[in-house]
Design an enzyme around this catalytic site. Structure first.
Site, short mmCIF file in Angstrom:
data_model
loop_
_atom_site.label_atom_id
_atom_site.label_comp_id
_atom_site.label_asym_id
_atom_site.label_seq_id
_atom_site.Cartn_x
_atom_site.Cartn_y
_atom_site.Cartn_z
N SER A 102 19.73 41.68 -22.58
CA SER A 102 20.04 41.47 -21.18
C SER A 102 18.86 41.90 -20.31
CB SER A 102 21.33 42.21 -20.82
OG SER A 102 21.81 41.82 -19.57
N HIS A 138 28.15 37.27 -23.51
CA HIS A 138 27.07 38.24 -23.42
C HIS A 138 27.33 39.45 -24.31
CE1 HIS A 138 23.48 39.26 -21.16
NE2 HIS A 138 23.95 40.45 -20.81
#
Length: 539
Positions: A205, A464
């Protein structure tokens, strides 16, 4: 030799030998430190790599830690959170952490068959606003016994990224922290049994974007052998943003510095404030929930800034070709945007989900949700872009829970897929070292989208962190037993990448195609029990 000397000399020799071979005792230039024995591995935690960024060192580039320890340093305390207003904290008060937090932690497996180990330097994510090394787990890698893991704490949110856009308060302090930590690892890891010539720098990320930003420094090849950016790269729209000048002076107004116009005066005032007061002010920047999710992050600095990190936009650096030649793996999951879009399913005080507000507030909220509020020149341009996005993904349909997955696809494309494809296509035109790419499609039973939305009635897909959790065992996912196989494949992939002399990369029985010199973009699609090399046309 008298009888006392006869018995004393062997005892002293034995004591010296014990110290010299004690795996918990490590000697650095600062002095000796003592770690902890954790059964299957050794840990050496909270080792300072920079002077505390306090007082006049607040909002300044980090200074290398140069103090000498009078006694053995206790390296058994888990690393502290850098001060942050964390989305992950429940309740009204989301403040956690301390300002004095710039440390690295080293985890070394017990493996008598090895005298040294390759190294993973892990940069944590958290949209540059929150997160911490203690939220990452090193146990899966320690269990394999083949690599040392080093985690890095760096300044976050306003403490790490306030910027007025000039040399007085240039910003990017968190990225400069990372840079200094990577230098520390290169210089010191051999003392822990690490191989400084075999360092893999990895992040997920914002950590993945950070790795890419570090790679865009030409001398990064002196610090790392290979690099891995999972679900984040420097061109993603949430990474380098505009409008920092306005937000930083607004911070001064919020915390009581007044309506200042001089950057140096503002910095001095902010340096005099309590850090918690500055970080708590983050909540004043949100329109709804935790949106916009990162009001403070990387910026382009002026060239006259002290120790500037980023003086051009990443796309311009890539086009110039002036970046490190290091083999690079970049990736995303099939529905990566589930993390960002899941907030739309949170119920508001009126009992309805936030997504319904988009029907009446799309033009107001979309630029903040999707990070183009500060990049458009006029309101009309911004509104036209908002209208085009809604038409492209929803057509004439309304925003609703039933249509949520259409919105999630919008977030996935804009935040991860589009810029990954563009980055690979641009960067391969200006470098000779390999560029690899994978897509992960294998949903967790309960991932971060479930947690953020508090819903189990929606199939979010592979969102994610679903792949990262299998490498670093984050608690946001609950891996099935069969995913342990995938975890081993991922970790074997990283081990091989760190050791490869040619920069070659393999997952299970799939060799990654190198994107250098190709007409199409090539990637490996990783599913539950298979992998496959595929290609896609560049955007």
């Amino acid at each position: 030799m008298n009888i006392v000397e006869y018995f004393l000399v062997p005892l002293l020799i034995g004591s010296v030998a014990k110290v010299a071979t004690d795996p918990l005792l490590v000697e650095l230039l600062n002095g000796k430190l003592r770690g902890r024995d954790n059964e299957g591995y050794y840990s050496y935690e909270s080792i300072p790599y920079a002077e505390p960024p306090l007082g006049q060192l607040r909002f300044e580039p980090p200074q290398p830690y140069a103090r000498r320890w009078d006694s053995v340093f206790n390296a058994t305390t888990p690393p502290a959170y850098c001060m942050q207003w964390s989305q992950a904290v429940e309740g009204a008060d989301k403040l956690v952490g301390v300002e004095d937090c710039l440390t690295v932690s080293v985890y070394k497996p017990k493996n008598s068959s090895r005298s040294s180990f390759p190294v993973i330097a892990n940069i944590h994510g958290g949209i540059f606003m929150f997160g911490a090394p203690v939220e990452q787990s090193h146990e899966p890698i320690m269990a394999r016994g083949n690599m040392i893991v080093v985690t890095i704490a760096y300044r976050l949110g306003p403490m790490g990224f306030l910027s007025t856009g000039d040399a007085s308060l240039s910003g990017n302090f968190g990225l400069k922290d990372q840079r200094l930590a990577l230098r520390w690892i290169k210089q010191n890891i051999a003392r822990f049994g690490g191989e400084p010539e075999n360092i893999l720098v990895l992040g997920h990320s914002a950590g993945g974007a950070s790795v890419h930003l570090q790679l865009l420094q030409e001398d990064f090849s002196q610090l790392a052998k290979v690099a891995v950016s999972l679900s984040g790269n420097a061109l993603d729209p949430w990474v380098v943003q505009q409008g920092a000048h306005r937000r930083t002076f607004e911070m001064g107004r919020i915390v009581g510095c007044g309506l200042l116009e001089d950057s140096l005066e503002l910095k001095k005032c902010l340096q005099s404030k309590n850090a918690s007061e500055i970080v708590r002010a983050v909540r004043r920047y949100f329109l709804v929930d935790y949106v916009p999710v990162n009001p403070f992050g990387p910026v382009v600095e002026p060239v006259d800034a002290p120790e500037p990190f980023l003086t051009q936009y990443p796309i311009d650096i890539i086009k110039s070709g002036k970046f490190a030649q290091v083999p690079w793996l970049v990736s995303h999951t099939k529905e990566d945007g589930g993390y960002n879009a899941a907030a739309l399913l949170i119920k508001q005080p009126n009992g309805r989900e936030l997504i319904h507000q988009l029907n009446n507030r799309w033009y107001e909220l979309a630029p903040h949700f999707l990070f183009y509020r500060n990049s458009m020149k006029t309101i009309d341009e911004m509104d036209d872009y908002s209208r085009d996005l809604r038409q492209r993904y929803l057509g004439n349909q309304k925003f609703s829970v039933e249509n949520y997955l259409l919105v999630q696809r919008l977030f996935t494309d804009m935040f991860f897929i589009n810029e990954t494809l563009r980055t690979i296509d641009l960067q391969r035109q200006h470098r000779g070292s390999p560029i690899y790419y994978y897509v992960y499609d294998n949903p967790a039973e309960r991932g971060i989208a479930h947690q953020l939305s508090s819903r189990d009635d929606i199939h979010f897909g592979t969102v994610h962190g679903d792949d990262y959790a299998l490498m670093f065992d984050k608690t946001i996912s609950r891996p099935r037993a069969d995913k342990k196989i995938i975890s081993n494949h991922f970790l074997s992939m990283l081990e091989g990448f760190a050791y490869s002399d040619t920069g070659a990369l393999t997952y299970d029985n799939c060799d990654f195609p190198n994107n250098i010199g190709q007409k199409q973009l090539h990637y490996v699609l990783i599913r539950n029990n298979s992998c496959e090399a595929l290609e896609i046309t560049p955007i």
